[in-house]
Scaffold this motif. Structure first.
Motif, PDB file in Angstrom:
ATOM      1  N   ARG A   1       1.640   9.293  -5.924  1.00  0.00           N
ATOM      2  CA  ARG A   1       2.126  10.637  -5.596  1.00  0.00           C
ATOM      3  C   ARG A   1       3.106  11.118  -6.659  1.00  0.00           C
ATOM      4  N   SER A   2       4.038  10.263  -7.057  1.00  0.00           N
ATOM      5  CA  SER A   2       5.029  10.699  -8.043  1.00  0.00           C
ATOM      6  C   SER A   2       4.376  10.968  -9.399  1.00  0.00           C
ATOM      7  N   ALA A   3       3.253  10.335  -9.675  1.00  0.00           N
ATOM      8  CA  ALA A   3       2.547  10.565 -10.942  1.00  0.00           C
ATOM      9  C   ALA A   3       1.901  11.948 -10.992  1.00  0.00           C
ATOM     10  N   THR A   4       1.750  12.607  -9.858  1.00  0.00           N
ATOM     11  CA  THR A   4       1.120  13.920  -9.822  1.00  0.00           C
ATOM     12  C   THR A   4       2.133  15.065  -9.767  1.00  0.00           C
ATOM     13  N   VAL A   5       3.418  14.746  -9.682  1.00  0.00           N
ATOM     14  CA  VAL A   5       4.459  15.764  -9.524  1.00  0.00           C
ATOM     15  C   VAL A   5       5.119  16.045 -10.874  1.00  0.00           C
ATOM     16  N   ALA A   6       5.167  17.300 -11.262  1.00  0.00           N
ATOM     17  CA  ALA A   6       5.842  17.704 -12.498  1.00  0.00           C
ATOM     18  C   ALA A   6       7.351  17.577 -12.323  1.00  0.00           C
ATOM     19  N   TRP A   7       8.062  17.348 -13.435  1.00  0.00           N
ATOM     20  CA  TRP A   7       9.513  17.180 -13.320  1.00  0.00           C
ATOM     21  C   TRP A   7      10.166  18.440 -12.755  1.00  0.00           C
TER      22      TRP A   7
ATOM     23  N   GLN B   1       0.823  -1.207   0.000  1.00  0.00           N
ATOM     24  CA  GLN B   1       0.000   0.000   0.000  1.00  0.00           C
ATOM     25  C   GLN B   1       0.861   1.263   0.000  1.00  0.00           C
ATOM     26  N   ILE B   2       1.924   1.265   0.770  1.00  0.00           N
ATOM     27  CA  ILE B   2       2.828   2.416   0.807  1.00  0.00           C
ATOM     28  C   ILE B   2       3.482   2.603  -0.549  1.00  0.00           C
ATOM     29  N   GLU B   3       3.914   1.524  -1.183  1.00  0.00           N
ATOM     30  CA  GLU B   3       4.518   1.618  -2.514  1.00  0.00           C
ATOM     31  C   GLU B   3       3.518   2.144  -3.533  1.00  0.00           C
ATOM     32  N   ASP B   4       2.272   1.668  -3.468  1.00  0.00           N
ATOM     33  CA  ASP B   4       1.237   2.158  -4.378  1.00  0.00           C
ATOM     34  C   ASP B   4       0.985   3.653  -4.184  1.00  0.00           C
TER      35      ASP B   4
END
Length: 159
Positions: free
Chosen positions: A27-33, A19-22
Motif C-alpha cells: 500500500r505504501s508503495a502506491t502512495v505519492a509523497w 500478511q498484514i505487514e506485506d
C-alpha cells in the motif's frame, strides 16, 4: 494436545502478521509523497531556495501550495523539491483527480487575476519580482520578462 493447539494458533497469528505487514508495504508503495503529507506541516528542501516550511495545503502534479504563515504562501515546483520532512500523523485530507490535474497555467492565471506582487525564485537562484500580467501556455509574463514555467523553482506570494 493443548500445547499443539497453542503452537498452531501462534503460527497462524504470525502468518497473519506477515500478511498484514506485506499488505502495508504494498500500500505504501502506491502512495505519492504529496498524498502522504497533504494537510500536514512539512519542510521542503527546494532547489535554489533552501528549506521552506508550512502546511501542505494543495498538491498538483506540477506544483505544491504551502501555507507558510498567516500572511505568506509558497507555491513550489514539484520538480524542484529535493527532500521532504513531515510531521507525524495521518494526512488530513486526500487529493482528488481535479487537484492532481491543475496546471501551472491555471495557477498563474489566478496570480494574474489577484494582481498580487510576487517573488519568483528561478531554478538558477535568481529572482523576478513584480505583478504578473499574463499567463501563457508555457510561460508567465512578470516585470516585463517572459518566465517559462519550467524555470520556476518557487513563488513567494501573499496568502
Amino acid at each position: 494436545e493443548t500445547d499443539l493447539v497453542l503452537q498452531a494458533d501462534g503460527e497462524s497469528q504470525a502468518e497473519r502478521d506477515r500478511q498484514i505487514e506485506d499488505l502495508a508495504v504494498e500500500r505504501s508503495a502506491t502512495v505519492a509523497w504529496a498524498d502522504r503529507c497533504l494537510g500536514r506541516e512539512v519542510g521542503l528542501r527546494v532547489a535554489a531556495v533552501g528549506l521552506v516550511r508550512g502546511e501542505l495545503a494543495m498538491a498538483t502534479s506540477d506544483w505544491l501550495l504551502l501555507h507558510h504563515d498567516v500572511t505568506t504562501d509558497w507555491v513550489v515546483s514539484a520538480g524542484a523539491v529535493l527532500s521532504v520532512t513531515a510531521g507525524t500523523g495521518a494526512p488530513l485530507t486526500t487529493r482528488g483527480e481535479v487537484q492532481r490535474r491543475t496546471t501551472w497555467r491555471q495557477a498563474w492565471a489566478a496570480f494574474v487575476r489577484d494582481r498580487d506582487a510576487l517573488v519568483v525564485v528561478l531554478v538558477d537562484g535568481s529572482t523576478v519580482r513584480g505583478t504578473p500580467v499574463r499567463a501563457g501556455r508555457d510561460y508567465a509574463e512578470i516585470a516585463g520578462e517572459l518566465v517559462p514555467y519550467t524555470a520556476v523553482a518557487a513563488i513567494r506570494c501573499p496568502r
